[in-house]
Design a protein around this motif. Structure first.
Motif, PDB file in Angstrom:
ATOM      1  N   THR A   1       6.694  -9.100  10.620  1.00  0.00           N
ATOM      2  CA  THR A   1       6.295  -7.903   9.674  1.00  0.00           C
ATOM      3  C   THR A   1       6.814  -7.493   8.796  1.00  0.00           C
TER       4      THR A   1
ATOM      5  N   SER B   1       7.562  -5.071   5.778  1.00  0.00           N
ATOM      6  CA  SER B   1       6.407  -3.799   4.867  1.00  0.00           C
ATOM      7  C   SER B   1       8.330  -3.766   3.253  1.00  0.00           C
TER       8      SER B   1
ATOM      9  N   ASP C   1       6.873   0.956   0.267  1.00  0.00           N
ATOM     10  CA  ASP C   1       6.782   2.020   1.885  1.00  0.00           C
ATOM     11  C   ASP C   1       7.676   2.566   2.352  1.00  0.00           C
TER      12      ASP C   1
ATOM     13  N   HIS D   1      -1.504  -7.194  10.637  1.00  0.00           N
ATOM     14  CA  HIS D   1      -0.862  -6.505  10.461  1.00  0.00           C
ATOM     15  C   HIS D   1      -1.943  -6.681   8.715  1.00  0.00           C
TER      16      HIS D   1
ATOM     17  N   ARG E   1      -1.321  -4.349   4.258  1.00  0.00           N
ATOM     18  CA  ARG E   1      -1.150  -3.400   3.630  1.00  0.00           C
ATOM     19  C   ARG E   1      -2.192  -3.816   2.473  1.00  0.00           C
TER      20      ARG E   1
ATOM     21  N   GLU F   1      -0.690   0.572   6.191  1.00  0.00           N
ATOM     22  CA  GLU F   1       0.201  -0.390   6.905  1.00  0.00           C
ATOM     23  C   GLU F   1      -0.714  -0.487   7.582  1.00  0.00           C
TER      24      GLU F   1
ATOM     25  N   SER G   1       1.525   6.956   6.147  1.00  0.00           N
ATOM     26  CA  SER G   1       1.988   5.240   4.935  1.00  0.00           C
ATOM     27  C   SER G   1       1.245   4.606   6.117  1.00  0.00           C
ATOM     28  N   CYS G   2       0.520   5.259   7.484  1.00  0.00           N
ATOM     29  CA  CYS G   2       0.483   4.304   8.687  1.00  0.00           C
ATOM     30  C   CYS G   2      -0.773   4.525   9.018  1.00  0.00           C
TER      31      CYS G   2
END
Length: 444
Positions: free
Chosen positions: A113, A115, A119, A179, A181, A192, A233-234
Motif C-alpha cells: 500500500t 500513500s 496525504d 486501496h 486514492r 484514501e 483522509s481515510c
C-alpha cells in the motif's frame, strides 16, 4: 511543481505457471494444470508498460522474486543440495513446491500500500509491503518485496518504508488491491479508500460464507496509522461478502478509482450510499461515482472479463482512459458497456485494449500488474532511474527475456533442477540492468 501518478508494473518471473494455488480466484482455479508461456507472459507485460510510457505516463518496473524459493523449502525441512531440495519436495509435498515456485509477485497491486506525500503528516511517500497471509504462495513474498521497493524508491529524504504487518489472520493485508486514492489532483491531499472483506475482531460482523475475505479492517486501520494519515483522509468501506463468494477476491476485481472517479459495480460494497456521502464530505470536491448495474454487466461477466481490474489513467491532455484486457472486447455485454461508457459525459473518454491473457488466465488483469505511486517531480527524480521505462530499457528487458525465459512451462517442470539455475542467472543479470544490488537470498 508537476504531479504524476506513476505505474510500476511487476515483471513476470521465469517460473510463471498455472498451479491453481489461489482458492477464491476463479480464473486461477479454472486454468490449473495448463501449460504456461513465461516468455510470452513477460513480453505481454512489457508491451503494456511500454505503451503507457509512450502515452506520456511515468512508468516503471518492479523485479520478480526468486523462485523456486529454496529458503522457504529448507525452512520447512527439505535439505541437501539445491537440486535435492527441489526433487524431495516434488516427491514428498508437490503442493508446497508449487507454492514455492509461484510467480505471483508479478501482481504488484498486491505488493504494498502506498500513500503519497500530499496525504502524510511527514510529507514523505509511505510504503508498507502486504503480508498476504491468506495464501501460502504469497505469504513468502513480503521481505523480498520490501527489499525491492527499497532498491527502487531508494531516497530516505522522500520515501518511508515500513515492515509488513504482523503475520496473523487479524492483520490480513493484500496491499493496494484493496486501496484506492481519490483526489482532485495527484499533488493535493486526497481521500484514501480502504476496502476490507471482514472485521477480524468482530465475530458478528458480515463476512463471506464460501471464500475467504483476505483483507481485514484491522489491517487497513494499521496501514493508515503507519502512513501518518489523518482521520479526515481515510474512509474504511466493506466489500459486499456476497460478491466475494462469487469470485471477487479483491476489491480491484469489482471497482477501480482514479483522481475524482470511482468506477464500480452496484453490488461492490455494503452501506454504499452512506460511505459515498462520507467520501464527498471528506473530499470537499466533485466526485464522479460511475455505477455499473447488474442489468448492464453481471458479476459473472465482470469477473470473467476483469472489467474492474482495468486501469484508469489520466492522459497528459487531462482526459481519462481505461486500460482494459482484450477479454473485455471478447465479452459482448462488457464490450457494449465500455463503448457506451465513453459517451456518458464522465471524465472517462477512451478505452485502450491490451493482450495480457497469460496473466488473466492465472487470475490477474492489467490493474493487478501495477502498483500506483503518486509523486511530484522531485520524488520522481529520486526514484532509481534504471527502473523507469524508456526505449533503451524496453529493448534491454526484451533481450533479457528472450535469453532466459522458456516458451512453455508445466507444473511438472517445476521439479527440474535446471530451472533453479535458469531463474537465478536471469535475476542476477536483472539486478545489474535495474541496479538493484543484493535483493535476493541467493546473492547473500
Amino acid at each position: 511543481m508537476k504531479q504524476f501518478e506513476a505505474n510500476f508494473d511487476g515483471l513476470v518471473g521465469p517460473t510463471h505457471n498455472y498451479a491453481g494455488l489461489s482458492f477464491g480466484n476463479v480464473a486461477s482455479y479454472s486454468n490449473a494444470a495448463q501449460a504456461s508461456n513465461p516468455k510470452g507472459a513477460a513480453k505481454q507485460g512489457l508491451q503494456k508498460a511500454k505503451a503507457l510510457a509512450d502515452l506520456g505516463m511515468v512508468q516503471g518496473v518492479l523485479a520478480p522474486q526468486e523462485r523456486p524459493d529454496l529458503y522457504t523449502l529448507r525452512r520447512i525441512g527439505f535439505n541437501g543440495t539445491d537440486a535435492e531440495v527441489v526433487q524431495k519436495a516434488a516427491k514428498q509435498a508437490p503442493t508446497l513446491l508449487n507454492a514455492c515456485c509461484s510467480a505471483s509477485s508479478m501482481w504488484t497491486a498486491n505488493a504494498a500500500t502506498v500513500s503519497p506525500s500530499a496525504d502524510t503528516r511527514d510529507g514523505k511517500v509511505h510504503f508498507t509491503p502486504a503480508n498476504l497471509v491468506d495464501k501460502l504462495h504469497r505469504s513468502i513474498e513480503p521481505l523480498t518485496t520490501g527489499n525491492i521497493l527499497k532498491a527502487t524508491f531508494n531516497n530516505d529524504r522522500h520515501f518511508k518504508h515500513h515492515l509488513h504487518l504482523p503475520e496473523h489472520a487479524n492483520f490480513g493485508d493484500e496491499g493496494a488491491a484493496n486501496h484506492t486514492r481519490l483526489c482532485s489532483d495527484y499533488g493535493k491531499a486526497g481521500v484514501e479508500l480502504f476496502v476490507y472483506g471482514q472485521s477480524a475482531t468482530n465475530p458478528n460482523a458480515p463476512k463471506p460464507a464460501k471464500y475467504p475475505a483476505r483483507q481485514t479492517l484491522e489491517a487497513s486501520q494499521a496501514v493508515a496509522r503507519l502512513h501518518q494519515l489523518e482521520d479526515e483522509s481515510c474512509v474504511f468501506m466493506q466489500q459486499n461478502p456476497a460478491v466475494i463468494d462469487q469470485g471477487v477476491f479483491h476489491n480491484d476485481v469489482i471497482s477501480v478509482g482514479n483522481q475524482n472517479v470511482l468506477f464500480y459495480h452496484e453490488q461492490a460494497f455494503l452501506d454504499t450510499e452512506a460511505k459515498f456521502a462520507e467520501i464527498r464530505r471528506k473530499m470537499n470536491a466533485e466526485v464522479h461515482f460511475v455505477k455499473v448495474s447488474t442489468e448492464q454487466v453481471s458479476i459473472d461477466d465482470a469477473v470473467k472479463s476483469y472489467l474492474f481490474n482495468t486501469q484508469i489513467i489520466t492522459l497528459p491532455n487531462g482526459e481519462m482512459a481505461i486500460i482494459a484486457p482484450t477479454d473485455c472486447q471478447e465479452n459482448p455485454a462488457v464490450f457494449a458497456y465500455l463503448n457506451e461508457l465513453t459517451t456518458l459525459g464522465t471524465p472517462i473518454k477512451q478505452v485502450k485494449y491490451f493482450d495480457v491473457k497469460q496473466s488473466m488466465q492465472n487470475g490477474g488483469g492489467p490493474a493487478c500488474l501495477r502498483l500506483r505511486v503518486a509523486m511530484n517531480e522531485q520524488e520522481v527524480a529520486a526514484v532509481n532511474q534504471h527502473t523507469l521505462m524508456n526505449d533503451v530499457l524496453f529493448g534491454r528487458l526484451n533481450t533479457w527475456v528472450d535469453k532466459h525465459y522458456r516458451d512453455t512451462l508445466t507444473v511438472a517442470d517445476l521439479a527440474d533442477p535446471q530451472l533453479i539455475i535458469e531463474s537465478r542467472t536471469a535475476l542476477d543479470e536483472l539486478t545489474q540492468i535495474l541496479k538493484l544490488g543484493s535483493v535476493y537470498q541467493f546473492q547473500k
